[in-house]
Design an enzyme around this catalytic site. Structure first.
Site, mmCIF file in Angstrom:
data_model
loop_
_atom_site.group_PDB
_atom_site.id
_atom_site.type_symbol
_atom_site.label_atom_id
_atom_site.label_comp_id
_atom_site.label_asym_id
_atom_site.label_seq_id
_atom_site.Cartn_x
_atom_site.Cartn_y
_atom_site.Cartn_z
ATOM 1 N N HIS A 106 29.732 20.015 60.722
ATOM 2 C CA HIS A 106 28.341 20.069 61.194
ATOM 3 C C HIS A 106 27.484 19.168 60.314
ATOM 4 O O HIS A 106 27.754 18.996 59.126
ATOM 5 C CB HIS A 106 27.809 21.505 61.126
ATOM 6 C CG HIS A 106 26.608 21.729 61.979
ATOM 7 N ND1 HIS A 106 25.330 21.463 61.545
ATOM 8 C CD2 HIS A 106 26.502 22.149 63.250
ATOM 9 C CE1 HIS A 106 24.474 21.748 62.507
ATOM 10 N NE2 HIS A 106 25.150 22.155 63.560
ATOM 11 N N ASP B 123 30.587 25.590 68.664
ATOM 12 C CA ASP B 123 31.417 25.144 69.797
ATOM 13 C C ASP B 123 32.879 25.520 69.682
ATOM 14 O O ASP B 123 33.649 25.287 70.620
ATOM 15 C CB ASP B 123 31.308 23.617 69.914
ATOM 16 C CG ASP B 123 29.888 23.197 70.258
ATOM 17 O OD1 ASP B 123 29.331 22.342 69.543
ATOM 18 O OD2 ASP B 123 29.330 23.764 71.221
HETATM 19 C C1 SDX Z 1 26.496 20.735 67.660
HETATM 20 O O1 SDX Z 1 22.808 19.333 64.822
HETATM 21 C C2 SDX Z 1 22.953 20.476 65.412
HETATM 22 O O2 SDX Z 1 22.299 21.443 65.111
HETATM 23 C C3 SDX Z 1 23.953 20.454 66.531
HETATM 24 C C4 SDX Z 1 24.324 21.816 67.096
HETATM 25 C C5 SDX Z 1 23.181 22.446 67.843
HETATM 26 O O3 SDX Z 1 23.173 23.669 67.999
HETATM 27 O O4 SDX Z 1 22.344 21.679 68.383
HETATM 28 O O5 SDX Z 1 24.747 22.681 66.057
HETATM 29 C C6 SDX Z 1 25.461 21.689 68.104
HETATM 30 O O6 SDX Z 1 26.429 19.590 68.008
HETATM 31 C C7 SDX Z 1 27.582 21.209 66.734
HETATM 32 C C8 SDX Z 1 28.576 20.067 66.329
HETATM 33 C C9 SDX Z 1 29.544 19.900 67.493
HETATM 34 N N1 SDX Z 1 30.402 18.715 67.274
HETATM 35 C C10 SDX Z 1 31.713 18.875 66.994
HETATM 36 O O7 SDX Z 1 32.254 19.960 66.771
HETATM 37 C C11 SDX Z 1 32.499 17.571 66.980
HETATM 38 C C12 SDX Z 1 33.452 17.575 65.787
HETATM 39 N N2 SDX Z 1 32.609 17.498 64.596
HETATM 40 C C13 SDX Z 1 32.465 16.179 63.989
HETATM 41 O O8 SDX Z 1 32.357 15.139 64.952
HETATM 42 C C14 SDX Z 1 31.410 16.200 62.908
HETATM 43 O O9 SDX Z 1 31.602 17.313 62.158
HETATM 44 C C15 SDX Z 1 29.949 16.114 63.252
HETATM 45 C C16 SDX Z 1 29.656 14.984 64.181
HETATM 46 C C17 SDX Z 1 29.442 17.391 63.845
HETATM 47 C C18 SDX Z 1 29.266 15.838 61.946
HETATM 48 O O10 SDX Z 1 29.842 14.642 61.468
HETATM 49 P P1 SDX Z 1 29.428 14.059 60.051
HETATM 50 O O11 SDX Z 1 27.965 13.830 60.038
HETATM 51 O O12 SDX Z 1 30.322 12.936 59.685
HETATM 52 O O13 SDX Z 1 29.738 15.313 59.135
HETATM 53 P P2 SDX Z 1 29.893 15.279 57.604
HETATM 54 O O14 SDX Z 1 29.013 14.234 56.977
HETATM 55 O O15 SDX Z 1 29.758 16.682 57.146
HETATM 56 O O16 SDX Z 1 31.439 14.812 57.375
HETATM 57 C C19 SDX Z 1 31.953 14.890 56.064
HETATM 58 C C20 SDX Z 1 33.338 14.283 56.158
HETATM 59 C C21 SDX Z 1 33.352 12.916 56.813
HETATM 60 O O17 SDX Z 1 34.447 12.224 56.211
HETATM 61 P P3 SDX Z 1 34.068 11.135 55.008
HETATM 62 O O18 SDX Z 1 33.130 10.132 55.626
HETATM 63 O O19 SDX Z 1 33.441 11.960 53.902
HETATM 64 O O20 SDX Z 1 35.415 10.540 54.643
HETATM 65 O O21 SDX Z 1 34.181 15.121 56.978
HETATM 66 C C22 SDX Z 1 34.660 14.359 58.078
HETATM 67 C C23 SDX Z 1 33.734 13.175 58.238
HETATM 68 O O22 SDX Z 1 34.447 12.113 58.811
HETATM 69 N N3 SDX Z 1 34.595 15.244 59.240
HETATM 70 C C24 SDX Z 1 35.649 15.675 59.936
HETATM 71 C C25 SDX Z 1 35.134 16.501 60.933
HETATM 72 N N4 SDX Z 1 33.811 16.562 60.827
HETATM 73 C C26 SDX Z 1 33.474 15.777 59.774
HETATM 74 N N5 SDX Z 1 36.967 15.427 59.794
HETATM 75 C C27 SDX Z 1 37.771 16.033 60.701
HETATM 76 N N6 SDX Z 1 37.356 16.863 61.702
HETATM 77 C C28 SDX Z 1 36.039 17.104 61.845
HETATM 78 N N7 SDX Z 1 35.619 17.899 62.820
#
Ligand code: SDX
Length: 392
Positions: free
Chosen positions: A270, A327
């Site tokens: 998130h 989700d």
């Molecule tokens: C919603 O914003 C809100 O409030 C949204 C929401 C709402 O109610 O409106 O809560 C609803 O959109 C929830 C999120 C739903 N999306 C997913 O579940 C899709 C899978 N999640 C990822 O795509 C991701 O977690 C995001 C897009 C949600 C966030 O991505 P970020 O901004 O990259 O997250 P982060 O900075 O915390 O990531 C830290 C690290 C990164 O790696 P590095 O760059 O440090 O090497 O963790 C990795 C990310 O690449 N990472 C994941 C991951 N999510 C983040 N690796 C594997 N699997 C994942 N799901």
């Protein structure tokens, strides 16, 4: 402040706006709506009550809730021409494409609620949007399966009305299962609002230009559709089904950690929560309640539970502070109730409409609000002279 956590008003340096509606502490996994914890609202409130709270700032008294619910129910029908418009889509149109199109088109039908300077018109537009989203979502589903639309039955609750319009048929009476109605209502509460997420920010930005509320909500629906945002519930269940059995989980966890692999664990991680999303906690509990009530089960729930267990004990996920979000489990419940995965994000949009419109109203009535105009960090070429094509 009677809170168990240290209260942090937010990131004053990068905040896009001020708001009184929703508070999130991502590190502590706290979500409050007008000060009330999401777990208490999900367990003790109703979606209509939460709609009133988000729009008005206080929980309604009995008579206020009754009046509000009756007002909403009087806007549940759609103009017949909009049903004709909807029948113009291909049968295999994604429900989010239909929802985006129909909601944007509302501005062409309800001219008496598009003047954003008129408080009465703003209120009517807000009530119309909350009331019509279930009808639009149910119609999108009916259209996809070739069944006739059912008109709203305003003697039913908001969630029961939606379930009947979705799963009922004219040929026989439809009894709403109280356990399913309660689960549906709770799922709507869990999705109602969430501070300045991507789609809410989209609605605010569109609204800051003075666009009519229907166009602004259509913009929010478009943004929510993405798999990184509201589309994740559909993607999460598809992922769980693709994994299929617990023995295949380690392979997918390794893929999620592989930077060269675009695969992400859908429903995990998130932008704000670096702790357990409090909505996921309630969602997981609701899976069990719905399974027990419907006397069903689904092997993907066991896959989800074991995937969560393995991920939460994996150094990569611990270090990156990745937890299940809203989700991760929602699709398991929606599938058990009978929705196809293509409807999951449309249900998210249905519920989030009240959050979007509450935030839109807050912005529109802010005397200091100006048109949104984010700036950039320019990394392009410095100024240079034009070169005629014969000299390039
Ligand atoms: C919603 O914003 C809100 O409030 C949204 C929401 C709402 O109610 O409106 O809560 C609803 O959109 C929830 C999120 C739903 N999306 C997913 O579940 C899709 C899978 N999640 C990822 O795509 C991701 O977690 C995001 C897009 C949600 C966030 O991505 P970020 O901004 O990259 O997250 P982060 O900075 O915390 O990531 C830290 C690290 C990164 O790696 P590095 O760059 O440090 O090497 O963790 C990795 C990310 O690449 N990472 C994941 C991951 N999510 C983040 N690796 C594997 N699997 C994942 N799901």
């Amino acid at each position: 402040q009677t809170s168990a956590f240290t209260y942090d008003p937010g990131f004053t340096s990068t905040a896009s706006c001020q708001s009184k509606i929703t508070y999130i502490d991502g590190d502590q996994g706290v979500l409050l709506h007008r000060g009330y914890p999401i777990s208490q609202l999900a367990e003790q409130s109703s979606f209509m009550e939460v709609c009133y709270l988000l729009l008005n700032g206080e929980l309604p008294k009995q008579d206020e809730l009754a009046t509000f619910s009756r007002t909403i129910s009087r806007h549940t029908m759609l103009h017949e021409q909009l049903m004709t418009f909807l029948r113009g889509f291909r049968r295999d149109a994604h429900p989010m494409a239909i929802m985006c199109g129909i909601v944007g088109a509302l501005s062409a039908f309800y001219h008496d609620s598009t003047d954003i300077t008129d408080p009465q018109q703003r209120m009517i537009a807000s009530h119309r949007l909350i009331a019509k989203m279930p009808t639009i979502a149910a119609m999108a589903f009916k259209y996809s399966v070739g069944q006739p639309f059912l008109y709203p039955d305003n003697s039913l609750s908001y969630s029961a009305n939606f379930l009947r319009m979705t799963f009922g048929v004219p040929a026989e009476p439809y009894e709403v299962d109280p356990a399913v109605e309660k689960a549906m209502d709770r799922i709507f509460i869990l999705h109602a609002d969430h501070e300045q997420n991507a789609s809410t920010s989209t609605v605010r930005l569109a609204g800051s230009s003075g666009a009519n509320p229907f166009a602004c909500i259509a913009a929010g629906i478009a943004c929510l559709w993405g798999p990184a945002h509201g589309g994740a519930n559909e993607a999460a269940l598809n992922m769980l089904r693709e994994i299929g059995t617990p023995d295949r989980i380690p392979h997918y966890i390794e893929r999620a950690k592989d930077k060269d692999d675009p695969f992400r664990l859908m429903g995990f991680g998130h932008r704000v929560y670096k702790n357990y999303d409090p909505r996921a906690t309630v969602m997981q509990k609701t899976v069990r309640e719905v399974f027990n009530a419907l006397k069903v089960t689904d092997p993907v729930f066991e896959v989800a539970l074991q995937l969560e267990e393995m991920a939460l004990n994996d150094d990569y996920f611990i270090e990156k502070k990745l937890f299940p979000n809203v989700d991760f489990y929602s699709g398991v419940i929606l599938s058990a109730i009978g929705f196809p995965t293509s409807m999951f994000t449309a249900l998210f949009a249905l519920a989030r409409t009240v959050g979007w419109i509450a935030q839109w109203n807050e912005m529109i009535t802010d005397p200091d609000q100006k048109i949104g105009r984010p700036r950039q960090l320019y990394t392009g070429p410095t100024q240079r002279d034009y070169v005629p094509i014969d000299r390039r």
